[in-house]
Design a protein around this motif. Sequence first.
Motif, PDB file in Angstrom:
ATOM      1  N   SER A 155       0.836  -1.198   0.000  1.00 34.87           N
ATOM      2  CA  SER A 155       0.000   0.000   0.000  1.00 34.87           C
ATOM      3  C   SER A 155       0.865   1.240   0.000  1.00 34.87           C
ATOM      4  O   SER A 155       0.603   2.195  -0.720  1.00 34.87           O
ATOM      5  CB  SER A 155      -0.883   0.036   1.229  1.00 34.87           C
ATOM      6  OG  SER A 155      -1.739  -1.041   1.196  1.00 34.87           O
TER       7      SER A 155
ATOM      8  N   GLU B 177       2.246   1.348  -3.609  1.00 33.03           N
ATOM      9  CA  GLU B 177       1.298   1.486  -4.723  1.00 33.03           C
ATOM     10  C   GLU B 177       0.383   2.697  -4.550  1.00 33.03           C
ATOM     11  O   GLU B 177       0.162   3.434  -5.480  1.00 33.03           O
ATOM     12  CB  GLU B 177       0.474   0.189  -4.830  1.00 33.03           C
ATOM     13  CG  GLU B 177      -0.030  -0.110  -6.217  1.00 33.03           C
ATOM     14  CD  GLU B 177       0.969   0.220  -7.317  1.00 33.03           C
ATOM     15  OE1 GLU B 177       0.579   1.041  -8.158  1.00 33.03           O
ATOM     16  OE2 GLU B 177       2.119  -0.277  -7.343  1.00 33.03           O
ATOM     17  N   HIS B 178      -0.118   2.859  -3.333  1.00 31.17           N
ATOM     18  CA  HIS B 178      -1.124   3.905  -3.149  1.00 31.17           C
ATOM     19  C   HIS B 178      -0.554   5.218  -2.641  1.00 31.17           C
ATOM     20  O   HIS B 178      -1.288   6.126  -2.299  1.00 31.17           O
ATOM     21  CB  HIS B 178      -2.226   3.408  -2.215  1.00 31.17           C
ATOM     22  CG  HIS B 178      -2.832   2.126  -2.685  1.00 31.17           C
ATOM     23  ND1 HIS B 178      -3.463   2.025  -3.912  1.00 31.17           N
ATOM     24  CD2 HIS B 178      -2.869   0.883  -2.135  1.00 31.17           C
ATOM     25  CE1 HIS B 178      -3.866   0.772  -4.086  1.00 31.17           C
ATOM     26  NE2 HIS B 178      -3.513   0.055  -3.024  1.00 31.17           N
TER      27      HIS B 178
ATOM     28  N   ASN C  73       5.647   3.552  -8.903  1.00 37.04           N
ATOM     29  CA  ASN C  73       4.221   3.456  -8.568  1.00 37.04           C
ATOM     30  C   ASN C  73       3.391   4.315  -9.506  1.00 37.04           C
ATOM     31  O   ASN C  73       3.928   5.021 -10.382  1.00 37.04           O
ATOM     32  CB  ASN C  73       3.988   3.801  -7.096  1.00 37.04           C
ATOM     33  CG  ASN C  73       4.162   5.279  -6.819  1.00 37.04           C
ATOM     34  OD1 ASN C  73       4.693   6.016  -7.661  1.00 37.04           O
ATOM     35  ND2 ASN C  73       3.733   5.714  -5.652  1.00 37.04           N
ATOM     36  N   LYS C  74       2.095   4.269  -9.283  1.00 34.78           N
ATOM     37  CA  LYS C  74       1.140   4.987 -10.165  1.00 34.78           C
ATOM     38  C   LYS C  74       1.452   6.486 -10.201  1.00 34.78           C
ATOM     39  O   LYS C  74       1.470   7.110 -11.260  1.00 34.78           O
ATOM     40  CB  LYS C  74      -0.292   4.779  -9.625  1.00 34.78           C
ATOM     41  CG  LYS C  74      -0.841   3.415  -9.913  1.00 34.78           C
ATOM     42  CD  LYS C  74      -1.867   3.503 -11.018  1.00 34.78           C
ATOM     43  CE  LYS C  74      -1.967   2.251 -11.870  1.00 34.78           C
ATOM     44  NZ  LYS C  74      -1.753   0.963 -11.216  1.00 34.78           N
TER      45      LYS C  74
END
Length: 856
Positions: free
Chosen positions: A193, A196-197, A215-216
């Motif tokens: 998390s 990624e987040h 990551n994004k």
Amino acid sequence: MFWLRARKQTKHLQAFIDAEYDTLSSLAQEHPLSKKLSDICELVELQIPDCFASVMMVNAKGLALDAVAVKSLPPEFTKALQDLPIADGVGACGTAAAIKQPVIVEDMLNDSRFEAFLALVEQFNLRAAWSYPVFSPTDRRLLGTFALYSTQACTPKLSEERLIERSRDLISLVIAQHQDRIERLRSEQQTASLFEHNPEAVFTLDLNGHFTSVNKACEKLVELSAQELIGQPYDIGIVEEDKALTREHFEAAKRGEPQHYQLRIFNSKGALKKLEITNMPMIVDGKIAGVHGIGKDITQQSEYEERLQILNRSVEASTNGVVISDARRPGFPIIYINPAFTAISGYEADEVIGRNCRFLQGLDTDPNTVREIASALREQREIRCTIRNYRKNGKPFWNELIISPVRDVNGEVSHFVGLQNDISERVEREAELAYNAEHDVLTGLPNRTALERFLQRSVSNNEARVYVLFIDLDGFKPVNDSLGHECGDHILVQTAQRLSSVMPKQDLLARFGGDEFVAVIQSVTRDEDVIPLARQILSQFDAPFVYDDAEVSLSAAIGIASSEIAVKNPNELIQQADVAMYEAKRRGSGTYQWFSPDLDLDTQQQITLRAQLQDAIQKNQFEVFYQPIVSRTGSIVGAEALVRWNHPERGYISPADFIPLAERTGQIVAIGTWVLEQACEDLEVLREAGVGQVSVNFSPMQFYRDDFIESVAHLLKKFQIKPNQLVAEITENVLLRDSSGALKMMEELRELGLEIALDDFGTGFASLSYLNVIPAQKLKIDRCFVQDIDSNPRNAAITRGVLTMAAELGIEVVGEGVETEAERDYLTRYACDFMQGYLFCKPLPLAELLAWLNDE
Ligand code: C2E
Ligand code: MG
Ligand code: MG
């Protein structure tokens, strides 16, 4: 029986082997914990006859037990065994968990610890309960209990006890393993998390500086997909100047030192981004395997910061005082002042922060303005006002103030900003201007504007009569011309003082202009009472005026007008008094004269004309006409500039009708200056049209201006006029007044390159002998001698004499007013150099003259 037992035993063994296999495979697999524990329970149940196994686990709070795995006992039993308090005396399990010792109850029906559970025990027909605490294998933490219930009242056999012990260890392992797995999963998920987040760009680099994961947020920032990014070097997109520094930080992170720095990149769309980067070494198995990175996009933040900094600096540098106060706290305390505020008010920040702005107010502060400010603040609206404030040193100043509310993001007023501007100087200047607008600078008396205002008010407020006295000095001009302006000024100031001293309080004495004063009398109402005052005024001139060594005796004449004679406009009273004053002068100096409507009409006209002339100067109603001057052979050598007054009602007025008056009033100076400049300007086109010289008439009045020569020199330069292109025409009367001064002036004009022409020669009293001393290059014989020259022997004799004499002295002669061919022929015969007259051309506006020249 044996085989039966043996078969039964074989079956039992088979079940046991199956159960053991299930248990082992279940342990190895990812089954739920309850399944694994049930399998163990089954294994035990198979080996100990008539018993039921169950596992209870300490719940989250650590204060109670929950049954999790029950193999053969029905669900109602499990349900009843939830949230069993861990306490000594609560059944076998609660007690075993509390005392951390195995609890063996042979017969539950006869054990006080089961009193609360008797119904349950009886329902399931149970008797014995053996409970063993289960601890974690590593830190001996209590995990739960492992219990066996039997339908017989009994205690475990030794062999059974060993089996139970082993099973309990197995249970402890399974639970620990399960909990480990849960923990690991959680931590893995947490890390995922975080990666990624994470709203910030997070990435990892290998030791060569290539992206290994992103990551994004990172993809979005760089505007590239993970696929495109992975494998790329970290400095892709970094602006050239920041690359070296970034490398240093990367190398340091690789050495194990966490880094924090800023850099700029261009993303794939070409947008410039400012990032705050954190780099940390990535340690795997105790070794640095790469570098972690977090990139925070601070583009907007740094734009804000920069903007804020600019704002801050501008406010600090502003020449306007800036005060910010907190609108949310009572009394609106000041939270900021800029240096300009200190410069204006003298207060330093530490003296005013936390206070209300009111300390700037003082005795002379207008309470109305203060009230207005207070209500604007209350209503949270902007206010602009000018207020009298006080500096720290007690000195007042005029503060031009703008207070504006400042709103926060929610639209609530959070602060007030006050902009201050010290306009004291301007206010004082305005006051001074207002004073000057109404006062004469030299004498300090009210001026014409103030006079007219006073008169208007006086006439409309007074039922009774109002008198206007027009006082004019006799012989002031010659004194001014001969003794100089300083002396003249001194006399005017003295006169103002002497007259003021006899002026009643309610009345007004004004300087009207030059040597004229006007009094408005409202303190007396009868004609006979005015006369003593007029006499008193005249007697002020009995004593001579003293200036340096000179004693000057002057007298004055007074004209009196009374409001008894109806006038449309009170100002007419001044004109009437002026007319009366002229009459007084005509009758001899040192007298007064009442106005009456039948006073010399001509005088009145002159007065009107003077007023109109003033108007004409202001409205620029003058024009210059040019009259050609021709040589004996008929070629055009020059032109004379002659002024015309284009009167809005009367049309063109001849200079003969207004120049003498303008000379008396001094208005000629303004007119002459204008004509000269116009002629200089026109000279260029005239020269192009073949007229090489322009003559301009000068009045002696112009000579008395201190800056006369300077202003002529300025014009010559401005219009690039060459020597002898400009001729100054001066009447011979000049010489009568002040010959030495006039001669000097002529010399100076000569030095500037002007030609001098003596105008109207013969009309004055200048004797021919003057020609010797005058620096004139030309003389103009007046028209009256040229007229009928062919038939009038006297005129002919004078003209011939002048021509001979001038020829002797090398002075050229212009014959003026040549109207007939006979006159021209006569002059030509006697060698007159130049001629001017209607015979050749009348004075014409410039454009018409140019057209005429074209036709010639
Ligand atoms: P002046 O300088 O002697 O100018 C000659 C005057 O004679 C001009 O009158 C001109 O129009 C007039 N004149 C020329 N030829 C003839 C002719 O053939 N027959 C007749 N009957 N008259 C002729 P104007 O323009 O009316 O000017 C009158 C005077 O006013 C001038 O006499 C000059 O002394 C004065 N003046 C004109 N313009 C100015 C000026 O700008 N400044 C000053 N200070 N005086 C000026
Ligand atoms: Mg002239
Ligand atoms: Mg003349």
